[in-house]
Design a protein around this motif. Sequence first.
Motif, PDB file in Angstrom:
ATOM      1  N   ASN A 142      -0.772 -44.708  60.672  1.00  0.00           N
ATOM      2  CA  ASN A 142      -1.315 -44.384  62.002  1.00  0.00           C
ATOM      3  C   ASN A 142      -1.067 -42.926  62.367  1.00  0.00           C
ATOM      4  OD1 ASN A 142      -1.725 -47.075  61.906  1.00  0.00           O
ATOM      5  ND2 ASN A 142      -0.427 -47.621  63.638  1.00  0.00           N
ATOM      6  N   VAL A 143       0.148 -42.455  62.127  1.00  0.00           N
ATOM      7  CA  VAL A 143       0.493 -41.082  62.503  1.00  0.00           C
ATOM      8  C   VAL A 143      -0.352 -40.086  61.706  1.00  0.00           C
ATOM      9  CG1 VAL A 143       2.354 -39.376  62.393  1.00  0.00           C
ATOM     10  CG2 VAL A 143       2.788 -41.638  63.354  1.00  0.00           C
ATOM     11  N   ARG A 144      -0.681 -40.461  60.484  1.00  0.00           N
ATOM     12  CA  ARG A 144      -1.489 -39.562  59.650  1.00  0.00           C
ATOM     13  C   ARG A 144      -2.955 -39.503  60.113  1.00  0.00           C
ATOM     14  NH1 ARG A 144      -0.067 -37.274  54.959  1.00  0.00           N
ATOM     15  NH2 ARG A 144       2.112 -37.418  54.314  1.00  0.00           N
ATOM     16  N   HIS A 145      -3.347 -40.366  61.047  1.00  0.00           N
ATOM     17  CA  HIS A 145      -4.690 -40.262  61.635  1.00  0.00           C
ATOM     18  C   HIS A 145      -4.705 -39.298  62.816  1.00  0.00           C
ATOM     19  CE1 HIS A 145      -6.951 -43.176  59.345  1.00  0.00           C
ATOM     20  NE2 HIS A 145      -5.924 -43.987  59.381  1.00  0.00           N
ATOM     21  N   ARG A 204       4.501 -33.411  52.816  1.00  0.00           N
ATOM     22  CA  ARG A 204       5.343 -34.574  53.138  1.00  0.00           C
ATOM     23  C   ARG A 204       6.573 -34.118  53.930  1.00  0.00           C
ATOM     24  NH1 ARG A 204       4.371 -39.299  49.372  1.00  0.00           N
ATOM     25  NH2 ARG A 204       2.974 -38.566  47.745  1.00  0.00           N
ATOM     26  N   LYS A 205       7.124 -32.958  53.565  1.00  0.00           N
ATOM     27  CA  LYS A 205       8.303 -32.447  54.284  1.00  0.00           C
ATOM     28  C   LYS A 205       7.934 -32.132  55.725  1.00  0.00           C
ATOM     29  CE  LYS A 205      10.539 -30.806  50.131  1.00  0.00           C
ATOM     30  NZ  LYS A 205      10.946 -29.707  49.268  1.00  0.00           N
ATOM     31  N   GLU A 206       6.764 -31.514  55.921  1.00  0.00           N
ATOM     32  CA  GLU A 206       6.316 -31.197  57.280  1.00  0.00           C
ATOM     33  C   GLU A 206       6.021 -32.493  58.054  1.00  0.00           C
ATOM     34  OE1 GLU A 206       6.428 -28.833  59.240  1.00  0.00           O
ATOM     35  OE2 GLU A 206       4.931 -29.277  60.780  1.00  0.00           O
ATOM     36  N   ASN A 207       5.440 -33.463  57.370  1.00  0.00           N
ATOM     37  CA  ASN A 207       5.177 -34.771  57.983  1.00  0.00           C
ATOM     38  C   ASN A 207       6.484 -35.357  58.533  1.00  0.00           C
ATOM     39  OD1 ASN A 207       3.609 -37.147  58.514  1.00  0.00           O
ATOM     40  ND2 ASN A 207       4.382 -38.086  56.646  1.00  0.00           N
ATOM     41  N   ILE A 208       7.500 -35.384  57.685  1.00  0.00           N
ATOM     42  CA  ILE A 208       8.779 -35.997  58.086  1.00  0.00           C
ATOM     43  C   ILE A 208       9.473 -35.148  59.161  1.00  0.00           C
ATOM     44  CG2 ILE A 208      11.081 -36.702  57.243  1.00  0.00           C
ATOM     45  CD1 ILE A 208       8.547 -38.518  56.497  1.00  0.00           C
ATOM     46  N   ARG A 209       9.308 -33.837  59.101  1.00  0.00           N
ATOM     47  CA  ARG A 209       9.881 -32.986  60.149  1.00  0.00           C
ATOM     48  C   ARG A 209       9.282 -33.348  61.521  1.00  0.00           C
ATOM     49  NH1 ARG A 209       9.265 -28.793  63.348  1.00  0.00           N
ATOM     50  NH2 ARG A 209       7.056 -28.588  62.850  1.00  0.00           N
ATOM     51  N   ARG A 210       7.952 -33.494  61.553  1.00  0.00           N
ATOM     52  CA  ARG A 210       7.306 -33.832  62.837  1.00  0.00           C
ATOM     53  C   ARG A 210       7.730 -35.212  63.325  1.00  0.00           C
ATOM     54  NH1 ARG A 210       1.036 -31.859  61.760  1.00  0.00           N
ATOM     55  NH2 ARG A 210       1.596 -29.823  60.906  1.00  0.00           N
ATOM     56  N   ILE A 211       7.818 -36.153  62.407  1.00  0.00           N
ATOM     57  CA  ILE A 211       8.222 -37.513  62.796  1.00  0.00           C
ATOM     58  C   ILE A 211       9.662 -37.503  63.312  1.00  0.00           C
ATOM     59  CG2 ILE A 211       8.543 -39.899  61.985  1.00  0.00           C
ATOM     60  CD1 ILE A 211       5.626 -38.535  61.914  1.00  0.00           C
ATOM     61  N   SER A 212      10.514 -36.741  62.629  1.00  0.00           N
ATOM     62  CA  SER A 212      11.928 -36.680  63.046  1.00  0.00           C
ATOM     63  C   SER A 212      12.036 -36.142  64.462  1.00  0.00           C
ATOM     64  CB  SER A 212      12.723 -35.760  62.114  1.00  0.00           C
ATOM     65  OG  SER A 212      12.537 -36.133  60.783  1.00  0.00           O
ATOM     66  N   GLU A 213      11.278 -35.082  64.745  1.00  0.00           N
ATOM     67  CA  GLU A 213      11.338 -34.484  66.084  1.00  0.00           C
ATOM     68  C   GLU A 213      10.758 -35.455  67.118  1.00  0.00           C
ATOM     69  OE1 GLU A 213      12.877 -31.849  67.020  1.00  0.00           O
ATOM     70  OE2 GLU A 213      13.205 -30.697  65.196  1.00  0.00           O
ATOM     71  N   THR A 214       9.712 -36.174  66.739  1.00  0.00           N
ATOM     72  CA  THR A 214       9.116 -37.160  67.656  1.00  0.00           C
ATOM     73  C   THR A 214      10.119 -38.282  67.934  1.00  0.00           C
ATOM     74  OG1 THR A 214       6.961 -36.666  66.693  1.00  0.00           O
ATOM     75  CG2 THR A 214       7.114 -38.667  68.036  1.00  0.00           C
ATOM     76  N   ALA A 215      10.766 -38.738  66.874  1.00  0.00           N
ATOM     77  CA  ALA A 215      11.759 -39.806  67.031  1.00  0.00           C
ATOM     78  C   ALA A 215      12.907 -39.346  67.931  1.00  0.00           C
ATOM     79  CB  ALA A 215      12.281 -40.236  65.665  1.00  0.00           C
ATOM     80  N   LYS A 216      13.273 -38.082  67.787  1.00  0.00           N
ATOM     81  CA  LYS A 216      14.354 -37.535  68.618  1.00  0.00           C
ATOM     82  C   LYS A 216      13.945 -37.546  70.103  1.00  0.00           C
ATOM     83  CE  LYS A 216      17.149 -33.434  69.247  1.00  0.00           C
ATOM     84  NZ  LYS A 216      17.290 -32.020  68.945  1.00  0.00           N
ATOM     85  N   LEU A 217      12.688 -37.194  70.367  1.00  0.00           N
ATOM     86  CA  LEU A 217      12.203 -37.220  71.754  1.00  0.00           C
ATOM     87  C   LEU A 217      12.235 -38.647  72.299  1.00  0.00           C
ATOM     88  CD1 LEU A 217       9.127 -34.793  71.528  1.00  0.00           C
ATOM     89  CD2 LEU A 217      11.328 -34.337  72.617  1.00  0.00           C
ATOM     90  N   THR A 241      10.643 -46.218  62.627  1.00  0.00           N
ATOM     91  CA  THR A 241       9.723 -45.374  61.862  1.00  0.00           C
ATOM     92  C   THR A 241       9.482 -45.999  60.486  1.00  0.00           C
ATOM     93  OG1 THR A 241      11.395 -43.966  60.817  1.00  0.00           O
ATOM     94  CG2 THR A 241      10.638 -43.303  63.016  1.00  0.00           C
ATOM     95  N   ALA A 242       8.224 -45.998  60.072  1.00  0.00           N
ATOM     96  CA  ALA A 242       7.874 -46.602  58.780  1.00  0.00           C
ATOM     97  C   ALA A 242       7.109 -45.577  57.950  1.00  0.00           C
ATOM     98  CB  ALA A 242       7.040 -47.860  59.002  1.00  0.00           C
ATOM     99  N   PHE A 243       7.890 -44.711  57.288  1.00  0.00           N
ATOM    100  CA  PHE A 243       7.325 -43.668  56.425  1.00  0.00           C
ATOM    101  C   PHE A 243       8.005 -43.749  55.071  1.00  0.00           C
ATOM    102  CE2 PHE A 243       6.760 -42.494  60.738  1.00  0.00           C
ATOM    103  CZ  PHE A 243       5.490 -41.955  60.783  1.00  0.00           C
ATOM    104  N   ILE A 244       7.247 -43.406  54.043  1.00  0.00           N
ATOM    105  CA  ILE A 244       7.879 -43.410  52.710  1.00  0.00           C
ATOM    106  C   ILE A 244       9.110 -42.511  52.761  1.00  0.00           C
ATOM    107  CG2 ILE A 244       7.598 -42.789  50.276  1.00  0.00           C
ATOM    108  CD1 ILE A 244       4.618 -43.464  50.539  1.00  0.00           C
ATOM    109  N   SER A 245       8.962 -41.360  53.393  1.00  0.00           N
ATOM    110  CA  SER A 245      10.048 -40.360  53.506  1.00  0.00           C
ATOM    111  C   SER A 245      10.824 -40.269  52.177  1.00  0.00           C
ATOM    112  CB  SER A 245      10.975 -40.651  54.681  1.00  0.00           C
ATOM    113  OG  SER A 245      11.265 -42.010  54.863  1.00  0.00           O
ATOM    114  N   PRO A 246      10.172 -39.714  51.166  1.00  0.00           N
ATOM    115  CA  PRO A 246      10.704 -39.831  49.796  1.00  0.00           C
ATOM    116  C   PRO A 246      11.885 -38.923  49.473  1.00  0.00           C
ATOM    117  CG  PRO A 246       8.679 -38.528  49.785  1.00  0.00           C
ATOM    118  CD  PRO A 246       8.866 -39.022  51.201  1.00  0.00           C
ATOM    119  N   PHE A 247      12.127 -37.908  50.307  1.00  0.00           N
ATOM    120  CA  PHE A 247      13.139 -36.916  49.918  1.00  0.00           C
ATOM    121  C   PHE A 247      14.432 -37.057  50.712  1.00  0.00           C
ATOM    122  CE2 PHE A 247       8.988 -34.622  49.208  1.00  0.00           C
ATOM    123  CZ  PHE A 247       8.960 -34.892  47.851  1.00  0.00           C
ATOM    124  N   LYS A 248      15.535 -37.041  49.963  1.00  0.00           N
ATOM    125  CA  LYS A 248      16.870 -37.167  50.579  1.00  0.00           C
ATOM    126  C   LYS A 248      17.102 -36.090  51.620  1.00  0.00           C
ATOM    127  CE  LYS A 248      19.361 -39.190  46.761  1.00  0.00           C
ATOM    128  NZ  LYS A 248      20.080 -38.925  45.532  1.00  0.00           N
TER     129      LYS A 248
END
Length: 207
Positions: free
Chosen positions: A69-72, A85-98, A108-115
Amino acid sequence: MNKQPDKSPNTVWHRATVTRQRREQKNAHKSAVLWFTGLSGSGKSTLAHAVEEDLHQYGLNTFVLDGDNVRHGLCSDLGFSDKDRKENIRRISETAKLLLEAGVITLTAFISPFKTERAIARSLMPDGDFIEIHCFCPLPVCEQRDVKGLYKKARLGEIKEFTGISSPYEEPENPDLRIDTNLLTLEESVQQVISLLRARNILPAKE
Ligand SMILES: Nc1ncnc2c1ncn2[C@@H]1O[C@H](COP(=O)(O)OS(=O)(=O)O)[C@@H](OP(=O)(O)O)[C@H]1O
Ligand SMILES: Nc1ncnc2c1ncn2[C@@H]1O[C@H](COP(=O)(O)OP(=O)(O)O)[C@@H](O)[C@H]1O
């Protein structure tokens, strides 16, 4: 850490009078971020929505941020290169923080593949508010599930940089919870998450 360069140095943080604490008091529950990570088809969306359904029925304020959904919208300009993908997760992280500040229990349901990006997400939140849940499922089982037919396309070379096939997934070493969705039913998986939330005092302990 991987902080973005500050392009607006002349802005000043405005402190809200309606604080997270006041929102939590009004809601009568704590906020938190439940961060589901795992391969495509490992069960992130199914589990996040099923847990949300339970929490909603308990009367808690919740919201699911879902990869597809977020990718739409918010991330419609991003693809699946490592950089995107890193930018995707950065935006989601900031959104989650808000949403954490807004008093919401966010799932949040993202692959978020990177440690590294998952660690950055954790570092943005106060200790204990970021709960990492690894939806573990062996790749062959995810591929057999092939919920959206994407693995087949990836094997045929029709999708490049597909997680698990031609793009890496770095497994969490020490998640708050690891759920083997190949061995547990959906109901059992939901119960594992609910038990963790009770143990962390996000949900009241059972009378
Ligand atoms: N190349 C490639 N690799 C992985 N996944 C792909 C790809 N292309 C499209 N999709 C679909 O996009 C969903 C994953 O998006 P995410 O935002 O969760 O990915 S990431 O966290 O930025 O890696 C993912 O959703 P889920 O299956 O729910 O995980 C897929 O449906
Ligand atoms: N314990 C479980 N938890 C979550 N999903 C499960 C479980 N067991 C089987 N499944 C199935 O696995 C699939 C997971 O798909 P989905 O939730 O879209 O995964 P993802 O969001 O990780 O891509 C669904 O068809 C779901 O019914």
